[in-house]
Design a protein around this motif. Structure first.
Motif, mmCIF file in Angstrom:
data_model
loop_
_atom_site.group_PDB
_atom_site.id
_atom_site.type_symbol
_atom_site.label_atom_id
_atom_site.label_comp_id
_atom_site.label_asym_id
_atom_site.label_seq_id
_atom_site.Cartn_x
_atom_site.Cartn_y
_atom_site.Cartn_z
ATOM 1 N N VAL A 34 38.297 45.707 38.748
ATOM 2 C CA VAL A 34 38.434 44.514 39.587
ATOM 3 C C VAL A 34 37.200 44.357 40.467
ATOM 4 O O VAL A 34 36.597 43.278 40.534
ATOM 5 C CB VAL A 34 39.717 44.590 40.449
ATOM 6 N N ALA A 35 36.806 45.428 41.142
ATOM 7 C CA ALA A 35 35.704 45.373 42.102
ATOM 8 C C ALA A 35 34.391 44.936 41.476
ATOM 9 O O ALA A 35 33.594 44.248 42.116
ATOM 10 C CB ALA A 35 35.542 46.731 42.776
ATOM 11 N N THR A 36 34.157 45.334 40.246
ATOM 12 C CA THR A 36 32.870 45.055 39.599
ATOM 13 C C THR A 36 32.929 43.890 38.617
ATOM 14 O O THR A 36 31.952 43.615 37.929
ATOM 15 C CB THR A 36 32.361 46.310 38.866
ATOM 16 N N SER A 37 34.050 43.192 38.569
ATOM 17 C CA SER A 37 34.234 42.136 37.568
ATOM 18 C C SER A 37 33.391 40.899 37.808
ATOM 19 O O SER A 37 33.059 40.179 36.866
ATOM 20 C CB SER A 37 35.706 41.728 37.509
ATOM 21 N N GLY A 38 33.075 40.605 39.059
ATOM 22 C CA GLY A 38 32.357 39.380 39.362
ATOM 23 C C GLY A 38 33.241 38.145 39.283
ATOM 24 O O GLY A 38 32.760 37.017 39.368
ATOM 25 N N CYS A 39 34.528 38.333 39.134
ATOM 26 C CA CYS A 39 35.473 37.221 39.008
ATOM 27 C C CYS A 39 35.940 36.768 40.393
ATOM 28 O O CYS A 39 35.756 37.458 41.384
ATOM 29 C CB CYS A 39 36.677 37.654 38.171
ATOM 30 N N THR A 40 36.572 35.613 40.428
ATOM 31 C CA THR A 40 37.149 35.071 41.660
ATOM 32 C C THR A 40 38.656 35.239 41.588
ATOM 33 O O THR A 40 39.272 34.870 40.585
ATOM 34 C CB THR A 40 36.799 33.583 41.825
ATOM 35 N N PHE A 41 39.236 35.772 42.635
ATOM 36 C CA PHE A 41 40.673 36.008 42.690
ATOM 37 C C PHE A 41 41.320 34.991 43.599
ATOM 38 O O PHE A 41 40.801 34.656 44.661
ATOM 39 C CB PHE A 41 40.962 37.431 43.176
ATOM 40 N N HIS A 42 42.469 34.508 43.168
ATOM 41 C CA HIS A 42 43.202 33.503 43.912
ATOM 42 C C HIS A 42 44.503 34.141 44.392
ATOM 43 O O HIS A 42 45.313 34.585 43.582
ATOM 44 C CB HIS A 42 43.489 32.286 43.032
ATOM 45 N N ARG A 43 44.632 34.177 45.731
ATOM 46 C CA ARG A 43 45.800 34.806 46.330
ATOM 47 C C ARG A 43 46.310 33.920 47.450
ATOM 48 O O ARG A 43 45.595 33.633 48.395
ATOM 49 C CB ARG A 43 45.408 36.193 46.853
ATOM 50 N N ASN A 44 47.548 33.457 47.286
ATOM 51 C CA ASN A 44 48.186 32.625 48.304
ATOM 52 C C ASN A 44 47.333 31.417 48.704
ATOM 53 O O ASN A 44 47.199 31.084 49.873
ATOM 54 C CB ASN A 44 48.548 33.461 49.533
ATOM 55 N N GLY A 45 46.734 30.783 47.699
ATOM 56 C CA GLY A 45 45.977 29.560 47.934
ATOM 57 C C GLY A 45 44.551 29.752 48.417
ATOM 58 O O GLY A 45 43.869 28.781 48.731
ATOM 59 N N ALA A 54 39.708 43.873 45.196
ATOM 60 C CA ALA A 54 39.902 45.314 44.972
ATOM 61 C C ALA A 54 40.320 46.010 46.269
ATOM 62 O O ALA A 54 41.218 46.856 46.259
ATOM 63 C CB ALA A 54 38.633 45.938 44.408
ATOM 64 N N ASP A 55 39.695 45.631 47.379
ATOM 65 C CA ASP A 55 40.075 46.213 48.671
ATOM 66 C C ASP A 55 41.529 45.897 49.005
ATOM 67 O O ASP A 55 42.261 46.757 49.494
ATOM 68 C CB ASP A 55 39.164 45.694 49.785
ATOM 69 N N HIS A 56 41.945 44.664 48.748
ATOM 70 C CA HIS A 56 43.327 44.262 49.017
ATOM 71 C C HIS A 56 44.305 45.075 48.162
ATOM 72 O O HIS A 56 45.322 45.562 48.662
ATOM 73 C CB HIS A 56 43.500 42.767 48.739
ATOM 74 N N LEU A 57 43.977 45.237 46.877
ATOM 75 C CA LEU A 57 44.859 46.003 45.988
ATOM 76 C C LEU A 57 44.892 47.480 46.377
ATOM 77 O O LEU A 57 45.942 48.123 46.286
ATOM 78 C CB LEU A 57 44.435 45.827 44.532
ATOM 79 N N ARG A 58 43.754 48.013 46.823
ATOM 80 C CA ARG A 58 43.740 49.408 47.307
ATOM 81 C C ARG A 58 44.657 49.568 48.521
ATOM 82 O O ARG A 58 45.388 50.546 48.630
ATOM 83 C CB ARG A 58 42.314 49.826 47.685
ATOM 84 N N LEU A 59 44.596 48.592 49.428
ATOM 85 C CA LEU A 59 45.460 48.630 50.602
ATOM 86 C C LEU A 59 46.933 48.593 50.198
ATOM 87 O O LEU A 59 47.745 49.382 50.695
ATOM 88 C CB LEU A 59 45.139 47.456 51.532
ATOM 89 N N LYS A 60 47.274 47.695 49.282
ATOM 90 C CA LYS A 60 48.662 47.617 48.814
ATOM 91 C C LYS A 60 49.084 48.934 48.167
ATOM 92 O O LYS A 60 50.205 49.401 48.375
ATOM 93 C CB LYS A 60 48.825 46.459 47.815
ATOM 94 N N TYR A 61 48.182 49.523 47.385
ATOM 95 C CA TYR A 61 48.497 50.787 46.714
ATOM 96 C C TYR A 61 48.676 51.914 47.729
ATOM 97 O O TYR A 61 49.593 52.734 47.594
ATOM 98 C CB TYR A 61 47.412 51.120 45.693
ATOM 99 N N ARG A 62 47.828 51.954 48.758
ATOM 100 C CA ARG A 62 47.984 52.982 49.795
ATOM 101 C C ARG A 62 49.336 52.842 50.499
ATOM 102 O O ARG A 62 49.982 53.829 50.809
ATOM 103 C CB ARG A 62 46.864 52.886 50.825
ATOM 104 N N ARG A 63 49.730 51.615 50.745
ATOM 105 C CA ARG A 63 50.969 51.380 51.483
ATOM 106 C C ARG A 63 52.223 51.524 50.625
ATOM 107 O O ARG A 63 53.269 51.927 51.125
ATOM 108 C CB ARG A 63 50.953 49.986 52.100
#
Length: 118
Positions: A34-45, A54-63
């Protein structure tokens, strides 16, 4: 006899630990993907960079990692939709938008069997 039982238990334990480590390595790979994909992620608009996603998903995974026992569960439970709104995440790569879960499943399939190309 005791030594044989001990060796069998040791082998069973090390196999269980290795199996547990496999899914965590797969999740780490997906996060790096995810971090190195160069893609754009759409989350809640809102659009987010690959690194931010990737940072957001890491946070969710930690929690919530205690609710994840496989790479598939990581994708389904944490990386496919908002836990707050229930809205699906999408990703746009090279002008093509798709659900993030489908995109990550394709990456997981390729990781497990590099001969499979997506």
């Amino acid at each position: 006899m005791r030594r044989m039982i001990f060796l069998c238990l040791l082998l069973a334990f090390s196999t269980a630990v290795t199996a547990g480590d496999d899914y965590e390595a797969e999740i780490d790979h997906l996060l790096q993907f995810v971090a190195t994909s160069g893609c754009t992620f759409h989350r809640n608009g809102t659009d987010h960079s690959a690194a931010d996603a990737a940072d957001h998903l890491r946070l969710k995974y930690r929690r919530a990692g205690k609710y994840v026992g496989s790479a598939e569960q990581f994708i389904d439970r944490l990386a496919s939709e908002s836990s707050w709104t229930g809205k699906p995440y999408t990703v746009t790569c090279a002008g093509v938008t798709q659900p993030s879960g489908e995109w990550l499943y394709a990456a997981l399939t390729t990781l497990r069997d590099p001969a499979v190309s997506h």
